[in-house]
Scaffold this motif. Sequence first.
Motif, short mmCIF file in Angstrom:
data_model
loop_
_atom_site.label_atom_id
_atom_site.label_comp_id
_atom_site.label_asym_id
_atom_site.label_seq_id
_atom_site.Cartn_x
_atom_site.Cartn_y
_atom_site.Cartn_z
N MET A 28 -0.82 1.81 5.59
CA MET A 28 -1.56 0.64 5.14
C MET A 28 -2.79 0.43 6.04
O MET A 28 -2.73 0.68 7.24
CB MET A 28 -0.68 -0.62 5.21
CG MET A 28 0.57 -0.58 4.35
SD MET A 28 0.23 -0.66 2.59
CE MET A 28 -0.28 -2.36 2.40
N CYS A 31 -8.31 -3.65 3.77
CA CYS A 31 -9.12 -3.25 2.63
C CYS A 31 -10.59 -3.12 2.99
O CYS A 31 -11.14 -3.96 3.72
CB CYS A 31 -8.94 -4.26 1.49
SG CYS A 31 -9.80 -3.77 -0.02
N SER A 40 -3.72 -4.67 3.31
CA SER A 40 -3.14 -4.70 1.97
C SER A 40 -3.48 -3.44 1.17
O SER A 40 -3.09 -3.33 0.01
CB SER A 40 -3.61 -5.94 1.20
OG SER A 40 -5.00 -5.89 1.00
N MET A 41 -4.19 -2.50 1.78
CA MET A 41 -4.56 -1.28 1.07
C MET A 41 -3.60 -0.16 1.45
O MET A 41 -3.48 0.20 2.62
CB MET A 41 -6.00 -0.86 1.39
CG MET A 41 -6.44 0.37 0.61
SD MET A 41 -8.10 0.92 1.03
CE MET A 41 -9.05 -0.32 0.17
N LYS A 42 -2.92 0.39 0.47
CA LYS A 42 -1.95 1.46 0.67
C LYS A 42 -2.63 2.81 0.45
O LYS A 42 -3.36 2.99 -0.52
CB LYS A 42 -0.79 1.29 -0.32
CG LYS A 42 0.20 2.40 -0.33
CD LYS A 42 1.23 2.24 0.74
CE LYS A 42 2.36 3.25 0.54
NZ LYS A 42 3.20 3.35 1.66
N TYR A 49 -4.78 2.20 -3.07
CA TYR A 49 -4.67 1.03 -3.93
C TYR A 49 -4.58 -0.21 -3.05
O TYR A 49 -3.79 -0.24 -2.10
CB TYR A 49 -3.43 1.09 -4.83
CG TYR A 49 -3.27 -0.14 -5.69
CD1 TYR A 49 -4.03 -0.30 -6.83
CD2 TYR A 49 -2.41 -1.15 -5.32
CE1 TYR A 49 -3.92 -1.45 -7.61
CE2 TYR A 49 -2.28 -2.30 -6.09
CZ TYR A 49 -3.04 -2.44 -7.23
OH TYR A 49 -2.94 -3.58 -7.99
N CYS A 50 -5.37 -1.22 -3.34
CA CYS A 50 -5.32 -2.48 -2.60
C CYS A 50 -4.50 -3.49 -3.40
O CYS A 50 -4.83 -3.80 -4.54
CB CYS A 50 -6.71 -3.03 -2.34
SG CYS A 50 -6.65 -4.63 -1.47
N PHE A 51 -3.45 -4.00 -2.78
CA PHE A 51 -2.59 -4.98 -3.42
C PHE A 51 -3.23 -6.37 -3.42
O PHE A 51 -2.80 -7.25 -4.15
CB PHE A 51 -1.22 -5.03 -2.75
CG PHE A 51 -0.43 -3.77 -2.94
CD1 PHE A 51 0.27 -3.54 -4.11
CD2 PHE A 51 -0.43 -2.79 -1.95
CE1 PHE A 51 0.99 -2.37 -4.30
CE2 PHE A 51 0.29 -1.61 -2.13
CZ PHE A 51 0.99 -1.40 -3.31
N GLY A 52 -4.29 -6.55 -2.62
CA GLY A 52 -4.98 -7.84 -2.56
C GLY A 52 -6.02 -8.01 -3.65
O GLY A 52 -6.09 -9.05 -4.30
N CYS A 53 -6.85 -6.97 -3.84
CA CYS A 53 -7.94 -7.10 -4.82
C CYS A 53 -7.84 -6.11 -5.98
O CYS A 53 -8.71 -6.09 -6.84
CB CYS A 53 -9.28 -6.93 -4.11
SG CYS A 53 -9.60 -5.28 -3.47
N SER A 54 -6.82 -5.28 -5.98
CA SER A 54 -6.55 -4.31 -7.04
C SER A 54 -7.53 -3.15 -7.11
O SER A 54 -7.53 -2.40 -8.08
CB SER A 54 -6.47 -4.98 -8.42
OG SER A 54 -5.46 -5.95 -8.44
N HIS A 56 -8.88 0.51 -6.46
CA HIS A 56 -8.20 1.78 -6.28
C HIS A 56 -9.21 2.91 -6.46
O HIS A 56 -10.29 2.70 -7.00
CB HIS A 56 -7.05 1.92 -7.28
CG HIS A 56 -7.51 1.88 -8.70
ND1 HIS A 56 -7.84 0.72 -9.34
CD2 HIS A 56 -7.74 2.87 -9.58
CE1 HIS A 56 -8.22 0.98 -10.57
NE2 HIS A 56 -8.18 2.29 -10.75
#
Length: 116
Positions: A28, A31, A40-42, A49-54, A56
């Motif tokens: 992780m 972002c 939050s970016m995997k 993919y960022c789970f915070g802002c989507s 990718h």
Amino acid sequence: MNLFEAVKENVSPRQVADYYGIDVRNDMVSCLFHDERTPSMKLYDDHFYCFGCSKHGDVTDMVGELFEISPKEAAEKIAHDFGISYDKQYGEYKPSKDSVIAVARHAKSEKRKNAE
């Protein structure tokens, strides 16, 4: 194989993050697209993919955002930085034998051979 394919096949988002000094914890990172306190970016093997802002994308998207350059410039930068040789005149791209990735893969296969 074109430049984008060669880069994507030979360099992972994790390798890009490590190379360019992005702090990675458990795959992780913070972002690159928005400010945040908690990463939050995997980073996956072939994309992020960022789970915070989507947001990718692949390694060229990641480097493009990091250095504010176009995808083509990002692919060329990655190829240069990771030793992926290519012939611009003919549009042929291939990993060089002494690229960072080739060396890492060779070391990994040697380690496996020695473990067996």
